[in-house]
Design a protein around this motif. Structure first.
Motif, PDB file in Angstrom:
ATOM      1  N   THR A  76      27.412 -21.526  30.778  1.00 12.69           N
ATOM      2  CA  THR A  76      28.304 -21.604  29.624  1.00 12.69           C
ATOM      3  C   THR A  76      29.490 -22.509  29.908  1.00 12.69           C
ATOM      4  N   LEU A  77      30.069 -22.374  31.116  1.00 13.09           N
ATOM      5  CA  LEU A  77      31.188 -23.242  31.494  1.00 13.09           C
ATOM      6  C   LEU A  77      30.765 -24.706  31.519  1.00 13.09           C
ATOM      7  N   ALA A  78      29.579 -24.960  32.048  1.00  9.44           N
ATOM      8  CA  ALA A  78      29.075 -26.335  32.099  1.00  9.44           C
ATOM      9  C   ALA A  78      28.873 -26.882  30.688  1.00  9.44           C
ATOM     10  N   ALA A  79      28.319 -26.069  29.806  1.00 11.80           N
ATOM     11  CA  ALA A  79      28.072 -26.500  28.432  1.00 11.80           C
ATOM     12  C   ALA A  79      29.382 -26.746  27.693  1.00 11.80           C
ATOM     13  N   GLN A  80      30.374 -25.900  27.942  1.00 13.17           N
ATOM     14  CA  GLN A  80      31.672 -26.082  27.289  1.00 13.17           C
ATOM     15  C   GLN A  80      32.280 -27.423  27.669  1.00 13.17           C
ATOM     16  N   TYR A  81      32.204 -27.757  28.940  1.00 13.53           N
ATOM     17  CA  TYR A  81      32.770 -29.027  29.375  1.00 13.53           C
ATOM     18  C   TYR A  81      32.018 -30.207  28.765  1.00 13.53           C
ATOM     19  N   ASN A  82      30.705 -30.122  28.737  1.00 17.68           N
ATOM     20  CA  ASN A  82      29.901 -31.238  28.232  1.00 17.68           C
ATOM     21  C   ASN A  82      30.039 -31.425  26.725  1.00 17.68           C
ATOM     22  N   ASN A  83      30.299 -30.331  25.991  1.00 13.86           N
ATOM     23  CA  ASN A  83      30.309 -30.399  24.530  1.00 13.86           C
ATOM     24  C   ASN A  83      31.697 -30.662  23.942  1.00 13.86           C
ATOM     25  N   VAL A  84      32.762 -30.281  24.672  1.00 12.73           N
ATOM     26  CA  VAL A  84      34.114 -30.460  24.145  1.00 12.73           C
ATOM     27  C   VAL A  84      34.493 -31.934  24.182  1.00 12.73           C
ATOM     28  N   SER A 132      38.278 -24.672  34.428  1.00  8.14           N
ATOM     29  CA  SER A 132      37.519 -23.419  34.570  1.00  8.14           C
ATOM     30  C   SER A 132      36.217 -23.658  35.327  1.00  8.14           C
ATOM     31  N   PHE A 133      35.516 -24.720  34.968  1.00  8.28           N
ATOM     32  CA  PHE A 133      34.264 -25.084  35.626  1.00  8.28           C
ATOM     33  C   PHE A 133      34.505 -25.380  37.102  1.00  8.28           C
ATOM     34  N   PHE A 134      35.591 -26.076  37.386  1.00  6.70           N
ATOM     35  CA  PHE A 134      35.978 -26.451  38.745  1.00  6.70           C
ATOM     36  C   PHE A 134      36.284 -25.216  39.594  1.00  6.70           C
ATOM     37  N   ALA A 135      36.967 -24.229  38.996  1.00  4.78           N
ATOM     38  CA  ALA A 135      37.338 -23.019  39.732  1.00  4.78           C
ATOM     39  C   ALA A 135      36.101 -22.221  40.153  1.00  4.78           C
ATOM     40  N   LEU A 188      38.239 -37.947  61.299  1.00  3.05           N
ATOM     41  CA  LEU A 188      37.295 -37.422  60.306  1.00  3.05           C
ATOM     42  C   LEU A 188      38.071 -36.612  59.274  1.00  3.05           C
ATOM     43  N   ILE A 189      37.855 -36.935  58.003  1.00  2.00           N
ATOM     44  CA  ILE A 189      38.502 -36.227  56.901  1.00  2.00           C
ATOM     45  C   ILE A 189      37.422 -35.609  56.034  1.00  2.00           C
ATOM     46  N   ILE A 190      37.469 -34.300  55.886  1.00  2.00           N
ATOM     47  CA  ILE A 190      36.498 -33.584  55.071  1.00  2.00           C
ATOM     48  C   ILE A 190      37.159 -33.169  53.757  1.00  2.00           C
ATOM     49  N   PHE A 191      36.502 -33.465  52.655  1.00  7.50           N
ATOM     50  CA  PHE A 191      36.965 -32.997  51.349  1.00  7.50           C
ATOM     51  C   PHE A 191      36.019 -31.888  50.891  1.00  7.50           C
ATOM     52  N   ALA A 192      36.471 -30.649  51.073  1.00 12.08           N
ATOM     53  CA  ALA A 192      35.660 -29.516  50.633  1.00 12.08           C
ATOM     54  C   ALA A 192      35.618 -29.429  49.115  1.00 12.08           C
ATOM     55  N   GLU A 193      36.656 -29.973  48.472  1.00 11.61           N
ATOM     56  CA  GLU A 193      36.726 -30.018  47.018  1.00 11.61           C
ATOM     57  C   GLU A 193      37.276 -31.368  46.585  1.00 11.61           C
ATOM     58  N   LEU A 194      37.050 -31.698  45.328  1.00 15.67           N
ATOM     59  CA  LEU A 194      37.538 -32.949  44.764  1.00 15.67           C
ATOM     60  C   LEU A 194      38.864 -32.737  44.042  1.00 15.67           C
ATOM     61  N   HIS A 195      39.404 -33.829  43.546  1.00 17.60           N
ATOM     62  CA  HIS A 195      40.532 -33.804  42.617  1.00 17.60           C
ATOM     63  C   HIS A 195      40.235 -34.822  41.543  1.00 17.60           C
ATOM     64  N   TRP A 196      40.649 -34.556  40.297  1.00 14.79           N
ATOM     65  CA  TRP A 196      40.255 -35.439  39.202  1.00 14.79           C
ATOM     66  C   TRP A 196      41.003 -36.760  39.189  1.00 14.79           C
ATOM     67  N   ASN A 197      42.020 -36.920  40.016  1.00 17.90           N
ATOM     68  CA  ASN A 197      42.729 -38.198  40.116  1.00 17.90           C
ATOM     69  C   ASN A 197      42.315 -38.917  41.392  1.00 17.90           C
ATOM     70  N   ALA A 250      28.467 -30.560  45.539  1.00 18.93           N
ATOM     71  CA  ALA A 250      27.414 -29.594  45.218  1.00 18.93           C
ATOM     72  C   ALA A 250      26.729 -30.021  43.932  1.00 18.93           C
ATOM     73  N   PRO A 251      25.473 -30.438  43.987  1.00 21.92           N
ATOM     74  CA  PRO A 251      24.755 -30.854  42.774  1.00 21.92           C
ATOM     75  C   PRO A 251      24.634 -29.694  41.785  1.00 21.92           C
ATOM     76  N   GLY A 252      24.687 -30.037  40.500  1.00 26.90           N
ATOM     77  CA  GLY A 252      24.538 -29.017  39.475  1.00 26.90           C
ATOM     78  C   GLY A 252      25.807 -28.251  39.179  1.00 26.90           C
ATOM     79  N   THR A 253      26.947 -28.712  39.721  1.00 18.69           N
ATOM     80  CA  THR A 253      28.226 -28.024  39.507  1.00 18.69           C
ATOM     81  C   THR A 253      29.237 -29.002  38.898  1.00 18.69           C
TER      82      THR A 253
END
Length: 473
Positions: A223-231, A243-246, A340-349, A376-379
């Motif tokens: 549902t979260l994925a669909a909300q992001y894609n449709n809005v 919300s999807f990111f969290a 070595l720099i690991i990014f466990a998560e992204l940032h939108w900027n 992570a694919p599919g997220t």
């Protein structure tokens, strides 16, 4: 980033000492850096004449150099205007991109009275041309005229049902010429640090098994994925992405922790950036469980603690990892002992990510730096990575960046550890993903309940069970 902006700004300000007093507006975490640099490289400025303003009630009339936070500018505006600062340095000026913010309006008011204004930023615009307007107005408020005029020319500005839309881009080549000829002195690493070792970017696709989620949680995630894609509306789409990111953060925890475990087999230092507290906490538990020394810098870390932690990491070999908040630790610190720099998560900027990479890839680095993004694919990572690439292309067209998130090496997560007989499979993610209904009624620590066939698979033989079962998500 990491090219000596502080030194260059002070050199210019020192040349115009006849126009002082000098005002330095910076982030609260950079206060000590500016104080130390001024005392070291401007010995003619007496210690008693350099002051850091901590309250709007402070007496500042004897200060030749006054250091303030961005927030303090608005809280003490009238007192600062009375001091008549002739030279102003605004560090990390991109933080004043919102022309409606109180601190931005206060900075504009002070800039109007000053004779010299110097803006410092490794990332003047984080994602779009509209973010430049308030900064350019501090330098020359008449050149571009009103924001409507500027945005109509360079942001494809237009009236919509929701108001004036300045989120686009237009005439970028013209804007690039104007910036380079009139407003901006741009120093790149290629220009300044020709001997700086190379940096390369890599993507590792994590082995996240979404099928392990129960039906209720999978439906909520879809549902979260669909909300992001449709809005379509900008603010609503951003809220949907958050919300999807969290929820993506929780899903990635087991795979990220398994990846960190493998890195601990090496004695080399590394950095780990993450956005959500739950991810930072999970990585910290792994290091504690393995008895590894580390530092952690997040939004709760004071400026004094930051300096202490950075020194620990830089000068003590026993500290192998720096756990860093991507929003709190992407600027103002040097961690060149890591390659070595690991990014466990992204940032939108994308500019935030580039600044984070520059914590290690900067003056003082002696080896090749690898920035590795765990996706992570599919997220939400799928949407965010495309968003980052699109925004980066815009910044490149304006001439504000030469970074790229397109030409990266892509590989899959490999669970083979240093010993060929030892495997680290992805752990059960069900206990990390809790639907809002159950999360509201759950206050106790969550325990991982292994499946009946776990004993045969020997999944938890790596010690991850003890770590992950105590995570509060």
């Amino acid at each position: 980033m990491g090219l000596g902006k502080t030194f260059q700004a002070l050199a210019i300000a020192s040349y115009y000492q006849s126009d002082w007093p000098l005002l330095v507006a910076t982030t609260s975490s950079m206060k000590n850096v500016w104080e130390d640099t001024i005392h070291k490289y401007l010995p003619s400025v007496l210690l008693m004449h350099t002051q850091y303003m901590i309250s709007a009630k402070d007496y500042i009339k004897d200060a030749r150099v006054l250091i303030v936070s961005h927030d303090m500018i608005s809280r003490a505006l009238e007192k600062l205007k009375e001091r008549n600062f002739g030279v102003i340095i605004i560090d990390e000026s991109h933080m004043l991109k919102n022309s409606k913010a109180k601190c931005t309006q206060a900075a504009l008011a002070l800039a109007k009275k000053a004779k010299r204004v110097i803006l410092l930023s490794g990332t003047p615009a984080l994602s779009r041309p509209s973010e430049l307007y308030s900064q350019l107005s501090m330098i020359d408020e008449k050149f571009f005229g009103t924001f409507i005029n500027y945005s109509r020319r360079y942001c494809d500005g237009k009236q919509t049902n929701f108001g004036w839309d300045a989120s686009g881009q237009s005439n970028l080549q013209e804007l690039e010429v104007l910036l380079s000829k009139r407003f901006m002195i741009r120093r790149t690493k290629e220009d300044v640090l020709r001997m700086l070792p190379d940096k390369k970017q890599e993507v590792v696709t994590l082995d996240v098994k979404l099928s392990q989620m129960n039906e209720e949680d999978r439906k909520y995630f879809d549902t979260l994925a669909a909300q992001y894609n449709n809005v379509k509306k900008g603010s609503d789409k951003h809220a949907a992405l958050i919300s999807f990111f969290a929820e993506t953060s929780k899903i990635k925890i087991p795979s990220v922790c398994s990846y960190i475990l493998q890195l601990l087999d090496s004695t080399n230092k590394f950095l780990v950036f993450a956005h959500h507290q739950v991810m930072l906490d999970a990585i910290q538990k792994v290091l504690i469980h393995k008895n590894k020394k580390f530092i952690r810098i997040d939004g709760n870390t004071t400026s004094e603690q930051r300096k202490y932690f950075v020194d620990k990491f830089q000068f003590e070999d026993s500290y192998v990892c720096a756990i860093l908040s991507i929003t709190a630790a992407n600027a103002g610190i040097t961690l060149t002992k890591a390659q070595l720099i690991i990014f466990a998560e992204l940032h939108w900027n994308p500019s935030i990510l580039s600044q984070a990479e520059s914590r290690a890839h900067r003056i003082g680095q002696e080896g090749e730096v690898v920035a590795r993004y765990l996706l992570a694919p599919g997220t939400a990572d799928d949407a965010m990575w495309r968003l980052i690439q699109d925004k980066q292309q815009t910044l490149n067209k304006i001439g504000l960046s030469k970074e790229s998130f397109d030409n990266v090496t892509v590989s899959k997560q490999n669970f083979a550890a240093s010993s060929p007989s030892k495997n680290f499979p992805t752990l059960d993610i069900r206990s990390y993903f809790i639907s809002p209904e159950r999360n509201a009624s759950s206050t106790a620590a969550i325990n991982v309940n292994p499946r009946e066939d776990v004993e045969e698979m020997d999944v938890f033989d790596d010690g991850m069970d003890d770590i992950l079962s105590n995570l509060n998500v």
